[in-house]
Design a protein around this motif. Structure first.
Motif, PDB file in Angstrom:
ATOM      1  N   PRO A   1       0.615  -1.065   0.054  1.00 10.43           N
ATOM      2  CA  PRO A   1       0.214   0.111  -0.002  1.00 10.43           C
ATOM      3  C   PRO A   1       0.760   1.329   0.058  1.00 10.43           C
ATOM      4  N   GLN A   2       1.860   1.282   0.538  1.00  7.53           N
ATOM      5  CA  GLN A   2       2.787   2.527   0.727  1.00  7.53           C
ATOM      6  C   GLN A   2       3.126   3.077  -0.759  1.00  7.53           C
ATOM      7  N   TYR A   3       3.168   2.232  -1.720  1.00  9.03           N
ATOM      8  CA  TYR A   3       3.626   2.783  -3.194  1.00  9.03           C
ATOM      9  C   TYR A   3       2.375   3.673  -3.806  1.00  9.03           C
ATOM     10  N   ASN A   4       1.228   3.203  -3.527  1.00 10.85           N
ATOM     11  CA  ASN A   4      -0.027   3.946  -4.116  1.00 10.85           C
ATOM     12  C   ASN A   4       0.412   4.261  -5.489  1.00 10.85           C
ATOM     13  N   LEU A   5       0.236   3.386  -6.202  1.00 10.14           N
ATOM     14  CA  LEU A   5       0.622   3.659  -7.722  1.00 10.14           C
ATOM     15  C   LEU A   5      -0.643   4.428  -8.418  1.00 10.14           C
ATOM     16  N   GLU A   6      -1.897   4.580  -7.970  1.00  8.82           N
ATOM     17  CA  GLU A   6      -3.078   5.490  -8.268  1.00  8.82           C
ATOM     18  C   GLU A   6      -2.643   6.862  -8.313  1.00  8.82           C
ATOM     19  N   GLU A   7      -1.835   7.264  -7.024  1.00  6.88           N
ATOM     20  CA  GLU A   7      -1.430   8.575  -6.614  1.00  6.88           C
ATOM     21  C   GLU A   7      -0.175   9.022  -7.446  1.00  6.88           C
ATOM     22  N   LYS A   8       0.817   7.969  -7.537  1.00  7.23           N
ATOM     23  CA  LYS A   8       1.605   8.279  -8.574  1.00  7.23           C
ATOM     24  C   LYS A   8       1.467   8.581  -9.602  1.00  7.23           C
ATOM     25  N   LEU A   9       0.632   7.853 -10.335  1.00  9.07           N
ATOM     26  CA  LEU A   9       0.057   8.153 -11.748  1.00  9.07           C
ATOM     27  C   LEU A   9      -0.618   9.751 -11.869  1.00  9.07           C
ATOM     28  N   ALA A  10      -1.260   9.852 -10.753  1.00 10.49           N
ATOM     29  CA  ALA A  10      -2.101  11.128 -10.982  1.00 10.49           C
ATOM     30  C   ALA A  10      -1.207  12.280 -10.795  1.00 10.49           C
ATOM     31  N   GLU A  11      -0.226  12.168  -9.803  1.00  9.97           N
ATOM     32  CA  GLU A  11       0.966  13.190  -9.685  1.00  9.97           C
ATOM     33  C   GLU A  11       1.638  13.325 -10.972  1.00  9.97           C
ATOM     34  N   PHE A  12       1.902  12.078 -11.838  1.00 11.67           N
ATOM     35  CA  PHE A  12       2.767  12.310 -12.942  1.00 11.67           C
ATOM     36  C   PHE A  12       1.712  13.189 -13.808  1.00 11.67           C
ATOM     37  N   LYS A  13       0.388  12.649 -14.256  1.00 12.24           N
ATOM     38  CA  LYS A  13      -0.401  13.426 -15.061  1.00 12.24           C
ATOM     39  C   LYS A  13      -0.539  14.856 -14.873  1.00 12.24           C
ATOM     40  N   GLU A  14      -0.683  15.344 -13.624  1.00 13.54           N
ATOM     41  CA  GLU A  14      -0.667  16.478 -13.236  1.00 13.54           C
ATOM     42  C   GLU A  14       0.565  17.321 -13.632  1.00 13.54           C
ATOM     43  N   GLY A  15       1.860  16.568 -13.170  1.00 12.53           N
ATOM     44  CA  GLY A  15       3.246  17.433 -13.410  1.00 12.53           C
ATOM     45  C   GLY A  15       3.334  17.475 -15.148  1.00 12.53           C
ATOM     46  N   CYS A  16       2.841  16.791 -15.847  1.00 12.06           N
ATOM     47  CA  CYS A  16       2.782  16.954 -17.202  1.00 12.06           C
ATOM     48  C   CYS A  16       2.094  17.697 -17.926  1.00 12.06           C
ATOM     49  N   GLN A  17       1.086  18.216 -17.421  1.00 14.89           N
ATOM     50  CA  GLN A  17      -0.035  19.189 -18.027  1.00 14.89           C
ATOM     51  C   GLN A  17       0.738  20.258 -18.928  1.00 14.89           C
ATOM     52  N   LYS A  18       1.662  20.850 -18.494  1.00 19.68           N
ATOM     53  CA  LYS A  18       2.256  21.996 -19.013  1.00 19.68           C
ATOM     54  C   LYS A  18       2.762  21.231 -20.563  1.00 19.68           C
ATOM     55  N   TRP A  19       3.665  20.265 -20.402  1.00 14.26           N
ATOM     56  CA  TRP A  19       4.189  19.833 -21.500  1.00 14.26           C
ATOM     57  C   TRP A  19       2.997  19.289 -22.494  1.00 14.26           C
ATOM     58  N   VAL A  20       1.826  18.702 -22.008  1.00 14.86           N
ATOM     59  CA  VAL A  20       1.093  18.156 -22.782  1.00 14.86           C
ATOM     60  C   VAL A  20       0.129  19.460 -23.664  1.00 14.86           C
ATOM     61  N   LYS A  21      -0.135  20.466 -22.905  1.00  8.28           N
ATOM     62  CA  LYS A  21      -0.801  21.596 -23.474  1.00  8.28           C
ATOM     63  C   LYS A  21       0.054  22.181 -24.545  1.00  8.28           C
ATOM     64  N   GLU A  22       1.388  22.326 -24.130  1.00  8.36           N
ATOM     65  CA  GLU A  22       2.287  22.906 -25.302  1.00  8.36           C
ATOM     66  C   GLU A  22       2.377  22.001 -26.477  1.00  8.36           C
ATOM     67  N   GLN A  23       2.488  20.621 -26.168  1.00 12.03           N
ATOM     68  CA  GLN A  23       2.438  19.735 -27.562  1.00 12.03           C
ATOM     69  C   GLN A  23       1.160  19.883 -28.189  1.00 12.03           C
ATOM     70  N   ALA A  24       0.044  19.626 -27.666  1.00 13.83           N
ATOM     71  CA  ALA A  24      -1.350  19.958 -28.445  1.00 13.83           C
ATOM     72  C   ALA A  24      -1.352  21.111 -29.191  1.00 13.83           C
ATOM     73  N   THR A  25      -0.938  22.451 -28.579  1.00 16.31           N
ATOM     74  CA  THR A  25      -0.902  23.427 -29.141  1.00 16.31           C
ATOM     75  C   THR A  25       0.001  23.577 -30.370  1.00 16.31           C
ATOM     76  N   LEU A  26       1.181  22.942 -30.256  1.00 20.68           N
ATOM     77  CA  LEU A  26       1.970  22.781 -31.668  1.00 20.68           C
ATOM     78  C   LEU A  26       1.321  21.887 -32.547  1.00 20.68           C
ATOM     79  N   ARG A  27       0.641  20.814 -32.272  1.00 23.45           N
ATOM     80  CA  ARG A  27       0.272  19.988 -33.360  1.00 23.45           C
ATOM     81  C   ARG A  27      -0.878  20.847 -34.086  1.00 23.45           C
ATOM     82  N   LEU A  28      -1.499  21.464 -33.152  1.00 21.06           N
ATOM     83  CA  LEU A  28      -2.546  22.176 -33.843  1.00 21.06           C
ATOM     84  C   LEU A  28      -2.168  23.158 -34.713  1.00 21.06           C
TER      85      LEU A  28
END
Length: 154
Positions: free
Chosen positions: A97-124
């Motif tokens: 339980p101490q690894y909490n992969l769901e939380e780890k994935l959620a933190e990763f997704k939140e941390g990538c938001q700026k990169w994802v937004k920039e990449q989507a804007t570039l592709r458009l």
């Protein structure tokens, strides 16, 4: 230095080798490449040779564990042609339980938001050919609000 494992299963289960000099490394790689392989053993011959080279260079340069972990992630980035942030999740961590992969994935997704937004804007902006649903998704991503500071660098 010779690899004794012959079958796919033996090669899969074989441990890592740590060549101490260039002769050991070349001998080990030759013991993997100068034999007959099938589809499965080819996979392991490649990874075992790469691992031996990694360990040899690590030994020669006196790399720290942290440097080695950065290098192996960079190797994955290069071989998998990953352009942006990535994460590795290990199924065995689901057992604790101490690894909490769901939380780890959620933190990763939140941390990538700026990169994802920039990449989507570039592709458009590049007006790339894409399915209408993909373009719709890019538009949604390009307009998303970023939560907090970026935790993962692009």
């Amino acid at each position: 230095m010779q690899e004794q494992a012959k079958t796919e299963a033996e090669m899969r289960d074989a441990g890592s080798v740590w060549p101490q000099n260039a002769g050991d490394l070349i001998g080990y790689i030759n013991s993997l490449t100068e034999r007959t392989h099938d589809y499965g053993t080819t996979v392991y011959a490649m990874s075992m040779a790469a691992n031996a080279a990694f360990n040899y260079v690590s030994h020669e340069l006196g790399a720290t564990g942290f440097q080695a972990s950065c290098a192996d992630l960079d190797f994955l980035r290069r071989t998998r042609m990953m352009k942006g942030p990535f994460i590795i999740l290990k199924a065995d961590e689901l057992l604790y339980p101490q690894y909490n992969l769901e939380e780890k994935l959620a933190e990763f997704k939140e941390g990538c938001q700026k990169w994802v937004k920039e990449q989507a804007t570039l592709r458009l902006a590049e007006n790339l050919e894409a399915h209408p649903k993909v373009k719709e998704h890019w538009e949604k991503l390009s307009k998303m609000e970023i939560k907090g500071d970026e935790n993962v660098k692009s």
